[in-house]
Design a protein around this motif. Structure first.
Motif, PDB file in Angstrom:
ATOM      1  N   PRO A 153       7.080 -12.885  14.437  1.00  0.00           N
ATOM      2  CA  PRO A 153       5.620 -12.414  13.864  1.00  0.00           C
ATOM      3  C   PRO A 153       5.543 -10.863  13.946  1.00  0.00           C
ATOM      4  O   PRO A 153       6.050  -9.939  14.864  1.00  0.00           O
ATOM      5  CB  PRO A 153       4.728 -12.910  14.845  1.00  0.00           C
ATOM      6  CG  PRO A 153       5.412 -13.090  16.315  1.00  0.00           C
ATOM      7  CD  PRO A 153       6.896 -13.146  15.800  1.00  0.00           C
ATOM      8  N   TYR A 154       4.602 -10.231  12.962  1.00  0.00           N
ATOM      9  CA  TYR A 154       3.965  -8.707  13.146  1.00  0.00           C
ATOM     10  C   TYR A 154       2.925  -8.871  12.262  1.00  0.00           C
ATOM     11  O   TYR A 154       2.478  -9.779  11.583  1.00  0.00           O
ATOM     12  CB  TYR A 154       5.215  -8.092  12.562  1.00  0.00           C
ATOM     13  CG  TYR A 154       5.701  -8.437  11.215  1.00  0.00           C
ATOM     14  CD1 TYR A 154       4.925  -8.068  10.030  1.00  0.00           C
ATOM     15  CD2 TYR A 154       6.767  -9.119  10.843  1.00  0.00           C
ATOM     16  CE1 TYR A 154       5.184  -8.177   8.915  1.00  0.00           C
ATOM     17  CE2 TYR A 154       7.218  -9.588   9.414  1.00  0.00           C
ATOM     18  CZ  TYR A 154       6.480  -9.123   8.338  1.00  0.00           C
ATOM     19  OH  TYR A 154       6.802  -9.556   7.277  1.00  0.00           O
ATOM     20  N   ARG A 155       2.039  -7.694  12.499  1.00  0.00           N
ATOM     21  CA  ARG A 155       1.008  -7.585  11.576  1.00  0.00           C
ATOM     22  C   ARG A 155       1.528  -6.692  10.351  1.00  0.00           C
ATOM     23  O   ARG A 155       1.927  -5.516  10.492  1.00  0.00           O
ATOM     24  CB  ARG A 155      -0.010  -6.807  12.493  1.00  0.00           C
ATOM     25  CG  ARG A 155      -1.160  -6.254  11.622  1.00  0.00           C
ATOM     26  CD  ARG A 155      -2.124  -5.597  12.165  1.00  0.00           C
ATOM     27  NE  ARG A 155      -2.800  -6.349  13.589  1.00  0.00           N
ATOM     28  CZ  ARG A 155      -3.844  -6.809  13.535  1.00  0.00           C
ATOM     29  NH1 ARG A 155      -4.401  -7.313  12.357  1.00  0.00           N
ATOM     30  NH2 ARG A 155      -4.402  -7.577  14.780  1.00  0.00           N
ATOM     31  N   PRO A 156       1.370  -7.424   9.333  1.00  0.00           N
ATOM     32  CA  PRO A 156       1.770  -6.914   8.006  1.00  0.00           C
ATOM     33  C   PRO A 156       1.006  -5.585   7.504  1.00  0.00           C
ATOM     34  O   PRO A 156      -0.046  -5.422   7.915  1.00  0.00           O
ATOM     35  CB  PRO A 156       1.623  -7.956   6.953  1.00  0.00           C
ATOM     36  CG  PRO A 156       0.542  -8.919   7.567  1.00  0.00           C
ATOM     37  CD  PRO A 156       0.557  -8.614   8.781  1.00  0.00           C
ATOM     38  N   VAL A 157       1.690  -5.076   6.800  1.00  0.00           N
ATOM     39  CA  VAL A 157       1.045  -3.637   6.196  1.00  0.00           C
ATOM     40  C   VAL A 157       0.604  -4.092   4.857  1.00  0.00           C
ATOM     41  O   VAL A 157       0.805  -5.020   4.161  1.00  0.00           O
ATOM     42  CB  VAL A 157       2.285  -2.585   5.807  1.00  0.00           C
ATOM     43  CG1 VAL A 157       2.707  -2.076   7.160  1.00  0.00           C
ATOM     44  CG2 VAL A 157       3.214  -2.903   4.889  1.00  0.00           C
ATOM     45  N   VAL A 158      -0.374  -2.957   4.172  1.00  0.00           N
ATOM     46  CA  VAL A 158      -0.794  -3.295   3.006  1.00  0.00           C
ATOM     47  C   VAL A 158      -0.439  -2.010   2.109  1.00  0.00           C
ATOM     48  O   VAL A 158      -0.213  -0.763   2.418  1.00  0.00           O
ATOM     49  CB  VAL A 158      -2.530  -3.032   3.178  1.00  0.00           C
ATOM     50  CG1 VAL A 158      -2.943  -3.015   1.667  1.00  0.00           C
ATOM     51  CG2 VAL A 158      -2.991  -4.476   3.821  1.00  0.00           C
ATOM     52  N   THR A 159       0.207  -2.446   0.939  1.00  0.00           N
ATOM     53  CA  THR A 159       0.676  -1.202   0.172  1.00  0.00           C
ATOM     54  C   THR A 159      -0.278  -1.068  -1.133  1.00  0.00           C
ATOM     55  O   THR A 159      -0.577  -1.859  -1.625  1.00  0.00           O
ATOM     56  CB  THR A 159       2.011  -2.027  -0.481  1.00  0.00           C
ATOM     57  OG1 THR A 159       2.974  -2.513   0.298  1.00  0.00           O
ATOM     58  CG2 THR A 159       2.610  -0.823  -1.386  1.00  0.00           C
ATOM     59  N   LEU A 160      -0.642   0.337  -1.020  1.00  0.00           N
ATOM     60  CA  LEU A 160      -1.632   0.513  -1.933  1.00  0.00           C
ATOM     61  C   LEU A 160      -1.061   0.381  -3.253  1.00  0.00           C
ATOM     62  O   LEU A 160      -0.147   1.032  -3.714  1.00  0.00           O
ATOM     63  CB  LEU A 160      -1.937   2.121  -1.530  1.00  0.00           C
ATOM     64  CG  LEU A 160      -3.195   2.725  -1.830  1.00  0.00           C
ATOM     65  CD1 LEU A 160      -4.282   1.991  -1.024  1.00  0.00           C
ATOM     66  CD2 LEU A 160      -3.392   4.139  -1.514  1.00  0.00           C
ATOM     67  N   ASN A 161      -1.998  -0.335  -4.034  1.00  0.00           N
ATOM     68  CA  ASN A 161      -1.689  -0.745  -5.496  1.00  0.00           C
ATOM     69  C   ASN A 161      -0.148  -1.151  -5.647  1.00  0.00           C
ATOM     70  O   ASN A 161       0.470  -1.049  -6.431  1.00  0.00           O
ATOM     71  CB  ASN A 161      -1.815   0.376  -6.323  1.00  0.00           C
ATOM     72  CG  ASN A 161      -3.138   0.834  -6.365  1.00  0.00           C
ATOM     73  OD1 ASN A 161      -3.727   1.816  -6.030  1.00  0.00           O
ATOM     74  ND2 ASN A 161      -4.127  -0.013  -7.180  1.00  0.00           N
ATOM     75  N   GLY A 162       0.175  -2.050  -4.627  1.00  0.00           N
ATOM     76  CA  GLY A 162       1.493  -2.507  -4.501  1.00  0.00           C
ATOM     77  C   GLY A 162       1.421  -3.666  -3.885  1.00  0.00           C
ATOM     78  O   GLY A 162       0.487  -4.451  -3.257  1.00  0.00           O
ATOM     79  N   TRP A 163       2.914  -4.400  -3.483  1.00  0.00           N
ATOM     80  CA  TRP A 163       2.807  -5.457  -2.634  1.00  0.00           C
ATOM     81  C   TRP A 163       4.166  -5.547  -1.754  1.00  0.00           C
ATOM     82  O   TRP A 163       4.856  -4.672  -1.983  1.00  0.00           O
ATOM     83  CB  TRP A 163       2.954  -6.602  -3.903  1.00  0.00           C
ATOM     84  CG  TRP A 163       4.194  -6.680  -4.832  1.00  0.00           C
ATOM     85  CD1 TRP A 163       4.270  -5.383  -5.843  1.00  0.00           C
ATOM     86  CD2 TRP A 163       5.135  -7.382  -5.155  1.00  0.00           C
ATOM     87  NE1 TRP A 163       5.419  -5.633  -6.597  1.00  0.00           N
ATOM     88  CE2 TRP A 163       6.081  -7.015  -6.097  1.00  0.00           C
ATOM     89  CE3 TRP A 163       5.615  -8.593  -4.652  1.00  0.00           C
ATOM     90  CZ2 TRP A 163       7.177  -7.250  -6.669  1.00  0.00           C
ATOM     91  CZ3 TRP A 163       6.682  -9.080  -5.063  1.00  0.00           C
ATOM     92  CH2 TRP A 163       7.630  -8.586  -6.320  1.00  0.00           C
ATOM     93  N   THR A 164       4.269  -6.782  -1.160  1.00  0.00           N
ATOM     94  CA  THR A 164       5.393  -6.685  -0.074  1.00  0.00           C
ATOM     95  C   THR A 164       6.303  -8.101  -0.843  1.00  0.00           C
ATOM     96  O   THR A 164       5.690  -8.931  -1.334  1.00  0.00           O
ATOM     97  CB  THR A 164       4.934  -7.383   1.329  1.00  0.00           C
ATOM     98  OG1 THR A 164       4.206  -5.969   1.893  1.00  0.00           O
ATOM     99  CG2 THR A 164       6.117  -7.726   2.080  1.00  0.00           C
ATOM    100  N   LEU A 165       7.631  -7.657  -0.750  1.00  0.00           N
ATOM    101  CA  LEU A 165       8.631  -8.460  -1.189  1.00  0.00           C
ATOM    102  C   LEU A 165       8.925 -10.030  -0.408  1.00  0.00           C
ATOM    103  O   LEU A 165       9.067  -9.653   0.990  1.00  0.00           O
ATOM    104  CB  LEU A 165       9.832  -8.039  -1.697  1.00  0.00           C
ATOM    105  CG  LEU A 165      10.936  -8.887  -2.327  1.00  0.00           C
ATOM    106  CD1 LEU A 165      10.513  -9.199  -3.638  1.00  0.00           C
ATOM    107  CD2 LEU A 165      12.271  -8.086  -2.353  1.00  0.00           C
ATOM    108  N   PRO A 166       8.522 -11.213  -0.567  1.00  0.00           N
ATOM    109  CA  PRO A 166       8.512 -12.279   0.044  1.00  0.00           C
ATOM    110  C   PRO A 166      10.048 -12.422   0.318  1.00  0.00           C
ATOM    111  O   PRO A 166      10.968 -11.917  -0.603  1.00  0.00           O
ATOM    112  CB  PRO A 166       8.291 -13.509  -0.704  1.00  0.00           C
ATOM    113  CG  PRO A 166       7.301 -12.830  -1.694  1.00  0.00           C
ATOM    114  CD  PRO A 166       8.003 -11.510  -2.047  1.00  0.00           C
ATOM    115  N   TRP A 167      10.676 -13.223   1.299  1.00  0.00           N
ATOM    116  CA  TRP A 167      12.335 -13.473   1.756  1.00  0.00           C
ATOM    117  C   TRP A 167      12.501 -14.906   1.836  1.00  0.00           C
ATOM    118  O   TRP A 167      11.578 -15.669   1.869  1.00  0.00           O
ATOM    119  CB  TRP A 167      12.547 -12.562   2.894  1.00  0.00           C
ATOM    120  CG  TRP A 167      11.921 -12.946   4.239  1.00  0.00           C
ATOM    121  CD1 TRP A 167      12.027 -14.111   4.877  1.00  0.00           C
ATOM    122  CD2 TRP A 167      10.702 -12.594   4.621  1.00  0.00           C
ATOM    123  NE1 TRP A 167      11.434 -14.315   5.717  1.00  0.00           N
ATOM    124  CE2 TRP A 167      10.329 -13.177   5.826  1.00  0.00           C
ATOM    125  CE3 TRP A 167       9.755 -11.522   4.266  1.00  0.00           C
ATOM    126  CZ2 TRP A 167       9.260 -13.102   6.572  1.00  0.00           C
ATOM    127  CZ3 TRP A 167       8.671 -11.145   5.080  1.00  0.00           C
ATOM    128  CH2 TRP A 167       8.523 -12.147   6.265  1.00  0.00           C
TER     129      TRP A 167
END
Ligand SMILES: [Cu+2]
Length: 473
Positions: free
Chosen positions: A53-67
């Protein structure tokens, strides 16, 4: 293989104008299906569904890639391809990026994770990916010609390594870099610490973005890749103000902002209303004894900085690059300075020949922000963005930190403009004015002038008069 639903758990768009994330897939046996997202809104943090587990980041006008988790290995699939990026409402750029966007999606892993990244090339030339800042086997470093063959168009390569140290990283091609980075190929990478770390504090909100720059002529769509310094679009994650989302936080939140610079100049990033400390660089977390408070930190080329502060002042706080040309959009950089120049007679003569002729900038450039200038099809004004008190007269690398007492934890939706308590906004003075104190001497005497017999020269500046005084000569 994880289902598409599982990939997008928690992945709802959080800005008002943004539609639900659009997902496309290409059937590729044995490869994780590439996840593609094309809308430019800020995606809500992607909570990890597998792994530590971790606290995810927020990408400004962007997104995180699922794995996809495959026998203990986190598998990602990046697709290098041409993309259309909306840099601001009404202005689209034809860029190169990853998985439908420029920058590519943020990759988030945990210290100690074994990571396998499939990279498919759908560009018209070869590419590679360098994992900027990582400790990894030399052959995984992604330098075309030096540590690997280029990935030819249509081919897929695999990179695999253990994310050995926690911190803030980037990825970008190391193949025809001048072209590929000028076209927008880059992405963010965060390695979260495994458990508690003496130099990495828990934070309530963790924002990330890349500094990037483009040279796109007004009315055109594709960056000029030969430009070295004179860019006309200074962007955060390939967005320009007013297209950059605000950073929304709750009052008293501990906030971390991670910034990476892949432009060709430095950017002094400045926050209003709060002091921050730099808690990490491209080399990892900084020792606590090395941290001091400041309100601007310079992010040099190729560097990453992470800053932290407690958001204890409510309001709408400007957050921007402090190079004033970097908070402007296209147009205007080549306009001669006309402040104080009396061109009334000249304008009248030209108007006889060109009836619509108009002189700009005589009283400064602020008028430009209010004028409804006709613009070419695909661009936006140089200085724009409406606030509650009128035009903000900004563009480029500018956003707003919105600190609200009633913002719920984990809620990133835009609360609208700050409502200032009465008596706390600068106001117009209507009483009598004493004469202001002025310093009247011409200068000091630390050195005597070489010649004293010259007549004094005065540079004459026309004081501002009526607003459009073209015929009151
Ligand atoms: Cu800048």
């Amino acid at each position: 293989m994880a289902s598409r639903r599982e990939f997008f758990r928690g992945a709802t768009a959080i800005t008002g104008a943004v539609a639900v994330a659009s997902v496309a897939k290409a059937a590729m046996a044995a490869l994780p299906e590439p996840v593609v997202r094309t809308d430019p809104g800020t995606m809500a943090p992607l909570a990890p569904s597998t792994g530590r587990p971790y606290r995810p980041v927020v990408t400004l006008n962007g997104w995180t890639l699922p794995w996809r988790m495959n026998q203990g290995v986190k598998e990602f699939h990046l697709v290098a391809e041409p993309v259309v990026r909306e840099m601001a409402p009404g202005f689209k750029a034809h860029l190169w990026g990853y998985n439908g966007q420029s920058p590519g999606p943020t990759i988030e892993v945990v210290e100690g994770d074994r990571v396998r990244i499939f990279v498919t090339n759908r560009l018209p030339e070869h590419t590679s990916i360098h994992w900027h800042g990582q400790r990894l086997p030399n052959g995984m470093d992604g330098v075309n010609g030096l540590t690997q063959q280029g990935i030819d168009p249509g081919k897929t390569f695999v990179y695999e390594f253990v994310a050995r140290r926690p911190g803030t990283f980037m990825y970008h091609p190391h193949a025809d870099e001048m072209t590929q980075m000028a076209m927008g190929m880059m992405g963010f990478w965060v390695t979260h610490p495994k458990g508690r770390h003496p130099l990495i504090d828990d934070v309530d909100r963790d924002f990330v973005f890349l500094l990037n720059a483009y040279d796109i002529d007004p009315g055109s769509y594709t960056p000029k890749i030969m430009t070295m310094l004179d860019f006309n679009l200074w962007s955060w994650n390939s967005r320009i103000f007013p297209g950059i989302d605000p950073l929304v936080v709750s009052k008293h939140d501990r906030v971390r902002i991670r910034i990476g610079n892949l432009t060709m100049t430095n950017h002094p990033i400045h926050l209003h209303g709060h002091e921050f400390v730099v808690t990490g660089t491209d080399g990892g977390p900084t020792p606590k004894a090395s941290r001091w408070p400041e309100v601007t930190t310079d992010v040099a080329v190729g560097q990453m900085r992470q800053v932290e502060f407690v958001a204890d002042e409510e309001g709408d706080w400007a957050f921007h690059c402090h190079k004033s040309h970097h908070t402007m959009n296209a147009m205007g950089h080549d306009v001669p300075t006309l402040i104080g120049v009396d061109h009334r007679g000249l304008a009248r003569k030209i108007t006889r020949l060109v009836p619509d002729y108009m002189v700009m900038g005589e009283r400064g450039m602020a008028d430009m922000a209010e004028m409804e200038m006709p613009l070419p099809d695909n661009t936006i004004p140089m200085m724009t963005g409406d606030g509650p008190f009128g035009s903000v007269e900004m563009g480029g690398m500018f956003s707003v930190l919105k600190v609200r007492a009633d913002q719920k934890p984990g809620d990133f939706t835009d609360p609208g403009w700050y409502r200032h308590p009465s008596g706390t906004v600068a106001f117009e003075w209507s009483g009598a004015l004493p004469d202001p104190a002025r310093f009247a001497a011409e200068g000091g005497t630390s050195m005597s002038p070489a010649r004293r017999d010259r007549a004094p020269v005065e540079v004459r500046v026309r004081k501002p008069g009526s607003r459009f005084g073209h015929d009151n000569h």
